[in-house]
Design a protein around this motif. Sequence first.
Motif, PDB file in Angstrom:
ATOM      1  N   PHE A   1      10.706 -10.160  -3.656  1.00 42.23           N
ATOM      2  CA  PHE A   1      11.597 -10.682  -2.620  1.00 42.23           C
ATOM      3  C   PHE A   1      12.815 -11.308  -3.264  1.00 42.23           C
ATOM      4  O   PHE A   1      12.741 -11.877  -4.359  1.00 42.23           O
ATOM      5  N   HIS A   2      13.944 -11.242  -2.537  1.00 45.05           N
ATOM      6  CA  HIS A   2      15.150 -11.958  -2.940  1.00 45.05           C
ATOM      7  C   HIS A   2      15.775 -12.572  -1.704  1.00 45.05           C
ATOM      8  O   HIS A   2      15.977 -11.898  -0.691  1.00 45.05           O
TER       9      HIS A   2
ATOM     10  N   ALA B   1       9.205  -3.725  -6.604  1.00 44.25           N
ATOM     11  CA  ALA B   1       9.436  -4.543  -7.808  1.00 44.25           C
ATOM     12  C   ALA B   1      10.360  -3.790  -8.758  1.00 44.25           C
ATOM     13  O   ALA B   1      10.134  -2.621  -9.058  1.00 44.25           O
ATOM     14  N   GLY B   2      11.411  -4.457  -9.182  1.00 42.26           N
ATOM     15  CA  GLY B   2      12.356  -3.876 -10.121  1.00 42.26           C
ATOM     16  C   GLY B   2      13.505  -3.126  -9.486  1.00 42.26           C
ATOM     17  O   GLY B   2      14.472  -2.798 -10.165  1.00 42.26           O
ATOM     18  N   ASP B   3      13.445  -2.841  -8.181  1.00 39.85           N
ATOM     19  CA  ASP B   3      14.541  -2.121  -7.532  1.00 39.85           C
ATOM     20  C   ASP B   3      15.750  -3.002  -7.262  1.00 39.85           C
ATOM     21  O   ASP B   3      16.843  -2.500  -7.057  1.00 39.85           O
TER      22      ASP B   3
ATOM     23  N   ARG C   1       6.811 -11.667  -6.638  1.00 36.14           N
ATOM     24  CA  ARG C   1       7.780 -12.652  -7.138  1.00 36.14           C
ATOM     25  C   ARG C   1       8.848 -12.881  -6.084  1.00 36.14           C
ATOM     26  O   ARG C   1       9.263 -11.951  -5.389  1.00 36.14           O
ATOM     27  N   PHE C   2       9.292 -14.122  -5.970  1.00 41.44           N
ATOM     28  CA  PHE C   2      10.305 -14.492  -4.986  1.00 41.44           C
ATOM     29  C   PHE C   2      11.459 -15.171  -5.706  1.00 41.44           C
ATOM     30  O   PHE C   2      11.266 -16.157  -6.416  1.00 41.44           O
TER      31      PHE C   2
ATOM     32  N   ALA D   1       0.829  -1.207   0.000  1.00 41.51           N
ATOM     33  CA  ALA D   1       0.000   0.000   0.000  1.00 41.51           C
ATOM     34  C   ALA D   1       0.866   1.261   0.000  1.00 41.51           C
ATOM     35  O   ALA D   1       0.494   2.277  -0.578  1.00 41.51           O
ATOM     36  N   GLN D   2       2.037   1.178   0.621  1.00 37.80           N
ATOM     37  CA  GLN D   2       2.949   2.319   0.682  1.00 37.80           C
ATOM     38  C   GLN D   2       3.855   2.435  -0.540  1.00 37.80           C
ATOM     39  O   GLN D   2       4.158   3.536  -0.980  1.00 37.80           O
ATOM     40  N   HIS D   3       4.320   1.288  -1.046  1.00 38.30           N
ATOM     41  CA  HIS D   3       5.390   1.286  -2.053  1.00 38.30           C
ATOM     42  C   HIS D   3       4.986   0.762  -3.424  1.00 38.30           C
ATOM     43  O   HIS D   3       5.789   0.791  -4.348  1.00 38.30           O
ATOM     44  N   GLY D   4       3.792   0.235  -3.549  1.00 44.39           N
ATOM     45  CA  GLY D   4       3.390  -0.361  -4.820  1.00 44.39           C
ATOM     46  C   GLY D   4       3.853  -1.806  -4.912  1.00 44.39           C
ATOM     47  O   GLY D   4       4.176  -2.433  -3.894  1.00 44.39           O
TER      48      GLY D   4
END
Length: 126
Positions: A27-28, A44-46, A63-64, A20-23
């Motif tokens: 996970f990695h 996602a994507g960072d 995604r993990f 809700a805060q970050h979109g």
Amino acid sequence: MVNRVEITEAAAAVVARLEAQHGPLMFHQSGGCCDGSAPMCYPAGDFRVGPQDVPLGEIAGCRFYIGAAQFDYWRHTQLIIDVVPGRGSGFSLEAPEGVRFLTRSRVFTDDEVTELAARGEPERAG
């Protein structure tokens, strides 16, 4: 159908707050030591996944991925992402929440190993 990675209800609730805060999130699970071996949550994507990362599945809509060396070590176990009080070090998004994600595991049953073998190896993220 068995999944290679699961998430507890408590951890999924933290993911929902973070999303809700970050979109959208991802996970990695890396293979470092200490907090470096904790599951890390990023927008996602960072975090740039590479050819040695293995997509294990999806938890709470995220995604993990796991490093290949860690996957080879943990291939016989189901990873269960949980959350505990405390603050880990690192760049994982839950740190300011006063909690940290934690990986628990359980060994796959013989039937689950057979099922996973029939599906074939997960592809590398490359």
